[in-house]
Scaffold this active site. Structure first.
Site, mmCIF file in Angstrom:
data_model
loop_
_atom_site.group_PDB
_atom_site.id
_atom_site.type_symbol
_atom_site.label_atom_id
_atom_site.label_comp_id
_atom_site.label_asym_id
_atom_site.label_seq_id
_atom_site.Cartn_x
_atom_site.Cartn_y
_atom_site.Cartn_z
ATOM 1 N N LYS A 56 -8.107 -14.980 16.642
ATOM 2 C CA LYS A 56 -8.290 -14.643 15.229
ATOM 3 C C LYS A 56 -9.729 -14.274 14.876
ATOM 4 C CE LYS A 56 -4.414 -17.636 14.063
ATOM 5 N NZ LYS A 56 -3.933 -18.846 13.414
ATOM 6 N N ASP B 24 1.864 -14.115 12.900
ATOM 7 C CA ASP B 24 0.691 -14.703 12.254
ATOM 8 C C ASP B 24 -0.206 -13.568 11.759
ATOM 9 O OD1 ASP B 24 -1.611 -16.007 11.481
ATOM 10 O OD2 ASP B 24 -1.594 -17.412 13.161
ATOM 11 N N HIS C 212 -2.515 10.210 -1.666
ATOM 12 C CA HIS C 212 -2.724 8.891 -2.276
ATOM 13 C C HIS C 212 -2.673 8.984 -3.793
ATOM 14 C CE1 HIS C 212 -3.655 5.740 0.725
ATOM 15 N NE2 HIS C 212 -3.783 6.778 1.527
ATOM 16 N N GLU D 160 0.835 -1.203 0.000
ATOM 17 C CA GLU D 160 0.000 0.000 0.000
ATOM 18 C C GLU D 160 0.867 1.248 0.000
ATOM 19 O OE1 GLU D 160 -3.297 2.411 2.700
ATOM 20 O OE2 GLU D 160 -2.745 0.348 3.217
#
Length: 577
Positions: A388, A464, A562, A256
């Site tokens: 998670k 993770d 951006h 990004e």
């Protein structure tokens, strides 16, 4: 759908005529006899009949629902029906029977059609050559497929004829793809053969996916199964981040644009203002098994037993046998009927600790089985952990490392570096991060983009990535100080789940990023200190990212930046080739 209307068939070739397709001679199939269809018995075309009955069904259903609502409001018995209502009920039943029959006709007709085609193929098996590429019913498992139109050419990575034979064995099923490493004893070669077999099976190229330059033996039995290559993610550096008197160059793996640059600007603002400070509030990984009893009373007896301080020492001894680093801290129980959820919390040293705490929990369950033989262990994880997935228990009680990080940004820094002002930042944080998140019903999401920074650091350091969900729980607070001249900014993150040993942290690239931060491996002097330091660095980087993005929004710079850094007109596919 009009299954009674068929388009005209193309003219058929004579029986003995041969055709050429991709250089192969094949006999053409003769005309098959037409199959009568159940829908041919309808008096109207199928689409008109369907439209009539669909309209009838929904219109009378709507009418009846309104009539029954009025009767209920007026306390009129429902069994008293008028003549129009009787007609509507009959129409509803009739249309329902038709629609049910229509779908039944379509279902049976598909079976009749399929059976007819199957019988035709069997009758002509010895007379015609069927193209297996056009008839998937006759293709063997994992049959190589032709390359799709406009696809890239398949480029082989095989180095010998022996590898070619192994690929063929994989294609025909003689060798299982997942067993190549164990049979060949060469992880790189196994990945190359699996990659080639995959290209032939799918007919699609994976040329842009790198194969060379990776140690496949390092992931065997640890990080990834059945590899065919690896994905390249660029790593940028934000910083130096001045945190607790030390400078850190923070590695961020991301695709990004603007993310690293924005975090870097936040680091600069913090640095020139004197740095940030962090405090570790808690450090404990959790696992919550679910067990079931014959009654809620019996389940509550185990709850009282486990939560009794008298029994905690005995349970701790049993739990701590699983590892020299695992130390049981607490057990919190929650009852749902006759099901009991026990949330174990323990320290895990420098490991993230999921496997460690799971082993300790299993030891305790085996121990409890002696006094509670009627206990039925449903699962080692009952989602009360909670791993998670967003959960209030993590937001309130914490999981992993709970950290708060703060900094005071001077007025001139806000103006010169962040290009905004204190009042605008305070107002934006209240309306966006606090009120806006509350309107959205956010759970742990009272921030601008904490997950951006957490994900980038997690990927770079071998954590993770799925645990980004709870690790990104964060509330950002921005307040004015010194009569509105200076800015106090803080992030509170109750469940940062990180480790510096185990899993992906042992891979070369990720290990290098950990080494850059000075937290590689386990700390011998103070077990757990490396993982705790990594958690504070994550919080510090999130603080920098929050500060910079909020400033960009307050100054109206978000879209402009951006457009400048997150868009490209270059054709990177041509560059890579």
């Amino acid at each position: 759908m009009d299954i009674s209307r068929r388009g005209p068939k193309p003219p058929q070739r004579p029986l003995n005529t041969t055709v050429h397709d991709s250089g192969t001679r094949r006999r053409q199939q003769p005309n098959k006899p037409s199959t009568p269809k159940a829908s041919d018995a309808l008096p109207l075309p199928l689409y008109l009949t369907n439209a009539v009955f669909f309209t009838l069904f929904f219109s009378v259903a709507y009418y009846l629902l309104h009539r029954w609502r009025d009767k209920i409001r007026n306390s009129t018995p429902l069994h008293l029906v008028t003549l129009p209502e009787i007609a509507a009920i009959v129409s509803l039943i009739a249309s329902f029977i038709y629609l049910l029959g229509f779908f039944g006709i379509d279902f049976v007709q598909s079976f009749i059609s399929r059976a007819s085609h199957d019988a035709w193929d069997l009758d002509n098996h010895h007379n015609f050559l069927i193209d297996d590429e056009q008839d998937p019913r006759r293709a063997p498992p994992q049959q190589p497929q032709p390359a799709p139109p406009h696809s890239e050419p398949l480029i082989s990575t095989l180095s010998s004829e022996e590898d070619e034979e192994i690929v063929k064995s994989v294609l025909v099923g003689k060798i299982a793809s997942h067993s190549l490493e164990s049979q060949l004893g060469d992880c790189k070669r196994a990945a190359s053969i699996r990659r080639e077999a995959l290209q032939r099976i799918t007919g699609r190229s994976v040329q842009g996916l790198p194969l060379e330059g990776f140690d496949y033996a390092s992931i065997l039995g640890q990080c990834c199964e059945m590899p065919i290559g690896y994905v390249q993610i660029p790593v940028g550096i934000a910083g130096p981040l001045l945190l607790d008197g030390f400078e850190y160059s923070v590695p961020m793996a991301t695709t990004e644009g603007c993310l690293v640059a924005s975090t870097n600007r936040g680091c600069k603002a913090i640095h020139v203002s004197g740095g940030a400070t962090s405090t570790l509030l808690r450090d404990g990984m959790t696992r919550a098994p679910v067990v079931r009893f014959a009654s809620a009373k019996r389940a509550s007896e185990l709850k009282f037993f486990v939560e009794d301080p008298v029994n905690f020492d005995a349970l701790s001894v049993v739990f701590n046998r699983s590892s020299r680093f695992a130390r049981l801290q607490s057990i919190h129980c929650s009852l749902a009927g006759k099901n009991l959820y026990m949330r174990f919390t323990c320290s895990t040293g420098d490991a993230m600790g999921m496997n460690m705490v799971s082993k300790g929990v299993q030891n305790v369950l085996d121990f409890l089985q002696t006094d509670f033989p009627d206990m039925d262990v449903i699962g080692i994880s009952g989602n009360f952990c909670s791993d998670k997935k967003p959960a209030a228990v993590n937001w309130i009680e914490g999981r992993g490392k709970s950290v708060v990080c703060e900094a005071i940004i001077k007025e001139e820094v806000v103006k010169k570096v962040l290009k905004t002002n204190v009042a605008a930042l305070v107002e934006l944080n209240m309306l966006k991060n606090l009120a806006g998140s509350a309107v959205a019903g956010a759970l742990g999401g009272f921030n601008a983009h904490a997950s951006n920074i957490v994900s980038a650091i997690f990927i770079a350091t071998g954590q993770d990535p799925a645990q980004n969900i709870e690790s990104s729980h964060c509330i950002t607070m921005i307040e004015a100080l010194n009569d509105g001249k200076d800015l106090h900014v803080s992030v509170t993150m109750p469940s940062i789940e990180v480790g510096t040993i185990g899993g992906g942290t042992q891979l070369a690239s990720q290990s290098a990023c950990l080494n850059l931060l000075g937290v590689k491996g386990a700390s011998k002097e103070s077990p757990g200190s490396n993982s705790r330091l990594l958690a504070t660095i994550v919080a510090g980087a999130v603080l920098a990212g929050e500060l910079s993005l909020m400033s960009a929004i307050a100054a109206g710079q978000l879209v402009r930046s951006h457009m400048k850094y997150n868009r490209s007109s270059r054709d990177v596919t041509k560059i890579s080739s």
